[in-house]
Design a protein around this motif. Structure first.
Motif, short mmCIF file in Angstrom:
data_model
loop_
_atom_site.label_atom_id
_atom_site.label_comp_id
_atom_site.label_asym_id
_atom_site.label_seq_id
_atom_site.Cartn_x
_atom_site.Cartn_y
_atom_site.Cartn_z
N ALA A 69 0.83 -1.21 0.00
CA ALA A 69 0.00 0.00 0.00
C ALA A 69 0.85 1.25 0.00
N VAL A 70 2.06 1.14 0.50
CA VAL A 70 2.95 2.30 0.63
C VAL A 70 4.13 2.11 -0.31
N GLY A 71 4.65 3.20 -0.86
CA GLY A 71 5.82 3.13 -1.72
C GLY A 71 6.99 2.48 -1.02
N ALA A 72 7.68 1.59 -1.70
CA ALA A 72 8.79 0.87 -1.11
C ALA A 72 10.01 1.76 -0.91
N ASP A 73 10.19 2.74 -1.79
CA ASP A 73 11.37 3.59 -1.72
C ASP A 73 11.09 4.87 -2.50
N PHE A 74 11.63 5.98 -2.03
CA PHE A 74 11.54 7.21 -2.80
C PHE A 74 12.69 8.12 -2.41
N GLY A 75 12.94 9.11 -3.27
CA GLY A 75 14.04 10.03 -3.04
C GLY A 75 14.28 10.89 -4.27
N LYS A 76 15.54 11.23 -4.49
CA LYS A 76 15.93 12.04 -5.64
C LYS A 76 16.76 11.19 -6.59
N TYR A 77 16.69 11.56 -7.87
CA TYR A 77 17.50 10.84 -8.86
C TYR A 77 18.22 11.83 -9.74
N SER A 78 19.31 11.35 -10.35
CA SER A 78 20.00 12.13 -11.38
C SER A 78 20.34 11.18 -12.52
N TYR A 79 20.25 11.71 -13.73
CA TYR A 79 20.54 10.93 -14.92
C TYR A 79 21.58 11.65 -15.73
N ASN A 80 22.74 11.03 -15.90
CA ASN A 80 23.82 11.58 -16.70
C ASN A 80 23.79 10.88 -18.05
N GLU A 81 23.26 11.57 -19.05
CA GLU A 81 23.13 10.97 -20.38
C GLU A 81 24.49 10.66 -21.01
N LYS A 82 25.48 11.50 -20.73
CA LYS A 82 26.80 11.31 -21.31
C LYS A 82 27.42 9.99 -20.84
#
Length: 127
Positions: A69-82
């Motif tokens: 019922a509750v999200g297992a994990d959450f936070g911030k993300y970053s994606y480096n395309e290079k």
């Protein structure tokens, strides 16, 4: 007139040859995982399609299981395309780093960079 046609053809060909940039942000549902089973790695389909990864445009994410019922994990993300690197900085657990092996409008293939982890690759479908 001939120069105008040549210029137009050049611009058209150049614009068609550009690669389309695909955003990693979106709602992704896990379809399969490459997992260690009895001392060998094998693809295992997620028949329940129960794991979801939401990557929002604002740089936050949530990884959840529809059975919870509750999200297992959450936070911030970053994606480096290079570098094709996705970093998930959890508010609860340690940081996870994945290599983005491929991404298109419909599929996302992640490889786990932690060699001690028993799940090596994850395939997600865009929802």
């Amino acid at each position: 007139m001939k120069n105008l046609l040549i210029t137009f053809a050049g611009v058209f060909l150049f614009s068609c040859s550009k690669e389309k940039r695909v955003s990693i942000a979106g709602n992704w549902g896990q379809a399969a995982q490459y997992i260690l089973l009895t001392n060998d790695y094998q693809w295992e389909e997620d028949s329940n399609l129960s794991n979801f990864l939401w990557l929002k445009e604002d740089g936050t994410y949530m990884y959840a299981n529809k059975r919870c019922a509750v999200g297992a994990d959450f936070g911030k993300y970053s994606y480096n395309e290079k570098n094709n690197e996705l970093r998930l900085l959890s508010f609860y657990t340690s940081q996870k780093v994945y290599k983005v092996s491929s991404i298109d409008d419909h599929n996302l293939l992640l490889e786990n960079t932690d060699t001690n982890y028993f799940i090596r690759k994850l395939i997600f479908n865009r929802r």
